[in-house]
Design a protein around this motif. Structure first.
Motif, mmCIF file in Angstrom:
data_model
loop_
_atom_site.group_PDB
_atom_site.id
_atom_site.type_symbol
_atom_site.label_atom_id
_atom_site.label_comp_id
_atom_site.label_asym_id
_atom_site.label_seq_id
_atom_site.Cartn_x
_atom_site.Cartn_y
_atom_site.Cartn_z
ATOM 1 N N ARG A 99 45.755 43.238 47.041
ATOM 2 C CA ARG A 99 45.713 42.397 45.842
ATOM 3 C C ARG A 99 47.037 42.431 45.077
ATOM 4 O O ARG A 99 47.123 41.903 43.975
ATOM 5 N N GLY A 353 44.578 39.869 34.165
ATOM 6 C CA GLY A 353 43.739 39.592 35.329
ATOM 7 C C GLY A 353 44.295 40.209 36.595
ATOM 8 O O GLY A 353 43.551 40.642 37.470
ATOM 9 N N LEU A 356 43.492 43.937 36.521
ATOM 10 C CA LEU A 356 42.056 44.109 36.753
ATOM 11 C C LEU A 356 41.751 44.002 38.242
ATOM 12 O O LEU A 356 41.039 44.845 38.815
ATOM 13 N N GLY A 357 42.301 42.974 38.900
ATOM 14 C CA GLY A 357 42.065 42.795 40.326
ATOM 15 C C GLY A 357 42.673 43.894 41.170
ATOM 16 O O GLY A 357 42.125 44.272 42.208
ATOM 17 N N MET A 360 40.431 47.346 40.236
ATOM 18 C CA MET A 360 38.972 47.335 40.309
ATOM 19 C C MET A 360 38.502 47.457 41.761
ATOM 20 O O MET A 360 39.060 46.828 42.655
ATOM 21 N N ASP A 362 36.702 46.910 45.236
ATOM 22 C CA ASP A 362 36.338 45.668 45.902
ATOM 23 C C ASP A 362 35.810 46.046 47.283
ATOM 24 O O ASP A 362 36.526 46.696 48.057
ATOM 25 N N TYR A 561 33.477 45.111 37.115
ATOM 26 C CA TYR A 561 33.332 44.959 38.565
ATOM 27 C C TYR A 561 32.774 43.570 38.903
ATOM 28 O O TYR A 561 33.313 42.866 39.769
ATOM 29 N N ASN A 564 35.204 40.757 38.133
ATOM 30 C CA ASN A 564 36.234 40.700 39.169
ATOM 31 C C ASN A 564 35.726 39.981 40.417
ATOM 32 O O ASN A 564 36.424 39.149 41.009
#
Length: 726
Positions: A99, A353, A356-357, A360, A362, A561, A564
């Motif tokens: 990411r 953003g 966060l990505g 967080m 995934d 979460y 996202n």
């Protein structure tokens, strides 16, 4: 004769490879291959991309060497602790690269540390000397290719930036013009999935072009903050246009201009703004500052409408006002580029953003981490316990390199990649056995390297593209087999061993790519669809959580979460769709798959809007009866989303169908009463606006859920997800 861009880039790569091998062999370096390796991975379609990769390669190499020496210092004698620490390092790199904006930095960090281990033959006592040599070889490849890319047919990214910005601004104008035309003609607006996808892809292309041009254009570098802000504002305008189209799908037939004042002047002003922005970017002129616009409703006329119509009108009004705000900021960002302005300081959270990505959790990213680690450990345990294993530590290194690259594009067809790579290696056999032994010096060897590299690069670029994993592998593996150095030896056993090493690597990857879950594109497509629906249901159900629980750290992480997941849904689903063979789809038609994706994107957008509505202002005007009906709606909508995601939760399908028919009827409030409350104070007015906006968003979600629900009944997901070929 005019050479094509592909031919020019292939000639540049061939020239750079010959140059680095000449210098490395002239300096009597033991492994000139790593200088050639640096040239291959840094060669990209544009100068900016190449320079970006070169810089990230250097930084990643230095960072990996420091990390490697630290791990060696901590665990010099314990093989297992050393391998665990190495695995944690690689896992961190793989997780962040998926990411990150600087993917190649993390790729380099992940495999250079194993390259150092392979170069020492497992003897870490000489890791410092080997590490310095690898840095020298990598720097040589980067510097040589960088000079050639700059001096010979430079393909600067500034032209691509100009084209991308002009194309996006034109698509903004046409998209808005289409929506406004429907408003004026009072025609129903149909959501156009193909146009929406085109707009989003063009927006992504612009942001990538800004990053590339910042590297190879001094002019762009000087105002990179302004250009980055322009990219963020263009994305905000894109999202506003998509929301406007969604809202007009509900209200365009009402005659929006009849119930909202100043719509015709608004349309003329917004169209003029798009024209000014395009002129400012293309001609380098300043655009006129835009005045604030706020569309207001005619209360007396709106009282004549039903609840459905009022809700639809409320969401359209909010969308029009949001577009006015975003285009005003867009003009400011365009003017900043011309006069080095600082309006970006008003948006300190523009990169929120991204972080966060990046941080967080995934599930897809964690799955790719597991795949890479499984491949590394299978290769390492085989090296330890299989006597005389072919390739030795080289297998561990190459598996790490390929697995890390595959983590960025896990939908790649492994079998196809293996076939093409082995085929090119077999094509190199005549050169290795019959041509190279008869070469008298480096001049003849250099000519052979040049011709071979040009042909392979030209064909690979044409067939797979400059950023394809297959293109990189078919260029790298023959270099490993040739093993150019000052003490060249030729052996049939060595050649066949390298081919077997390649086969072993792909066999191990074929095992690891299905752990912890399958990398089959159809299954991952379905998995991401279910994940999006599940997260959307969770966010919808969070509207009535007590304030005390909202303050807890665990609850905030839980919400972040799911936010996202909803935010990345578009990229994840389209990403896996690209790996599906459209000619062999089972269980649904191609049109049905595209319609499912379109509905999911619409639901994701509306759920994000719904979660952002200020509920405290709604409670100020809405009585408990209304809030109770809103709570019931959330429960029913959440159950439908959970059902569609495959989580039955003991909910019978018949009750869902009956519940859906009652969803909006339960929120059928007295609009006239709300309108009268809105006239009392500014706070009341804002509360009424928020509640009507809430009703409009729920109306959108209801429509999309109904269509998705009926569409899902005709889909056979089990047949769709079946394994059909390797």
């Amino acid at each position: 004769m005019q050479l094509s861009r592909n031919a020019k880039e292939s000639l540049k790569l061939a020239t750079a490879l010959v140059s680095v091998y000449a210098i490395a062999m002239g300096l009597n370096w033991e492994k000139p291959f790593w200088a050639g390796f640096a040239v291959i991975v840094c060669s990209q379609a544009s100068l900016g991309q190449s320079l970006n990769r070169a810089i990230l390669w250097i930084m990643g190499t230095l960072f990996a060497l420091m990390g490697g020496w630290l791990i060696v210092a901590l665990f010099p004698q314990d093989r297992w602790l050393f391998m665990i620490a190495l695995s944690l390092w690689v896992a961190s790199c793989v997780y962040f690269l998926q990411r990150s904006r600087y993917q190649y930095f993390w790729i380099t960090c992940g495999y250079v540390i194993l390259l150092l281990w392979d170069a020492t033959g497992g003897d870490l006592s000489i890791s410092y000397e080997e590490g310095i040599l690898r840095v020298q070889e990598s720097l040589l490849g980067i510097v040589v290719y960088g000079l050639i890319a700059v001096l010979i047919w430079p393909n600067c990214s500034r032209d691509e930036l100009d084209k991308a910005s002009a194309e996006l601004l034109e698509k903004h104008r046409l998209f808005a013009e289409s929506c406004f035309d429907r408003i004026q003609k009072q025609e129903k607006v149909e959501v156009r999935p193909d146009k929406r996808v085109e707009l989003l892809k063009t927006d992504t292309r612009l942001n990538a072009a800004i990053d590339d041009a910042s590297s190879d254009s001094y002019e762009i570098w000087e105002c990179r903050k302004q250009w980055n802000h322009f990219g963020h504002r263009s994305t905000a305008v894109t999202q506003s246009l998509l929301k406007l189209e969604e809202s007009l799908a509900l209200s365009s037939e009402l005659g929006v201009s009849k119930y909202l004042s100043g719509v015709d002047e608004y349309i003329e002003d917004i169209q003029d703004r798009f024209a000014q922005i395009k002129h400012a970017i293309s001609a380098g002129a300043l655009a006129d500052r835009a005045v604030e616009r706020n569309i207001q409703g005619d209360v007396e006329k709106i009282k004549e409408l039903s609840t459905f119509q009022t809700a639809a009108l409320a969401i359209t009004r909010r969308s029009l006002n949001d577009l006015a705000v975003e285009t005003r900021f867009f003009i400011d960002s365009a003017n900043d580029i011309q006069q080095m302005g600082r309006s970006y300081l008003k948006f300190p959270d523009e990169g929120g953003g991204y972080w966060l990505g990046l941080l967080m959790p995934d599930p897809d990213r964690l799955g790719n981490v597991v795949r890479v680690l499984v491949g590394i450990w299978i290769a390492y345990l085989s090296y330890l316990f299989v006597p005389g294993m072919i390739g030795g530590l080289l297998v561990v290194l190459l598996i790490t390199v390929i697995a890390i690259i595959a983590a960025v594009s896990p939908q790649i067809r492994l079998f196809e990649t293996c076939i093409y790579t082995i085929l090119v290696c077999l094509m190199s056999a005549p050169l290795y056995f019959f041509v190279m032994p008869k070469l008298q010096g480096f001049y003849s060897l250099g000519l052979m390297i040049f011709i071979w590299t040009f042909i392979v690069c030209y064909l690979a670029n044409r067939a797979f593209g400059t950023q394809s994993m297959i293109r990189t592998l078919v260029l790298i593996f023959p270099q490993i087999i040739f093993n150019f150095n000052d003490y060249q030896t030729y052996s049939f056993v060595v050649y066949t061993n390298y081919v077997f090493v390649l086969a072993i690597i792909f066999c191990i990857l074929a095992i690891s790519r299905n752990i912890p879950f399958s990398s089959h594109p159809e299954r991952n497509f379905k998995k991401n669809v279910d994940r999006l629906l599940n997260s959307a249901a969770c966010l919808i159900l969070q509207g009535d959580i007590p304030e005390a629980r909202r303050r807890s750290i665990l609850y905030r992480l839980y919400i972040l979460y799911h936010i996202n997941i909803v935010f990345i849904a578009y990229k994840s689903i389209l990403y896996w769709m690209d790996g599906i063979d459209k000619n062999r789809i089972e269980g649904m038609s191609r049109y049905q798959m595209e319609r499912v994706i379109s509905l999911l994107m619409l639901i994701a957008n509306q759920v994000k809007i719904l979660y952002g509505i200020d509920k405290s202002k709604m409670k100020f005007v809405a009585p408990k009866r209304m809030m109770r009906e809103a709570f019931i709606w959330r429960c029913l909508a959440g159950k439908i989303l959970f059902y569609l995601s495959g989580k039955k939760r003991e909910v019978h399908i018949d009750s869902l169908r009956r519940g859906y028919r009652r969803i909006f009827h339960r929120a059928n409030v007295d609009v006239n009463e709300l309108m009268e409350m809105g006239a009392y104070s500014a706070k009341s007015k804002e509360g009424v606006s928020n509640f009507l906006y809430f009703l409009g968003v729920t109306h959108c979600i209801n429509n999309y859920l109904a269509e998705l629900f009926h569409l899902s009944e005709s889909l056979d997901w089990e047949r769709f997800c079946e394994e059909r070929f390797l």
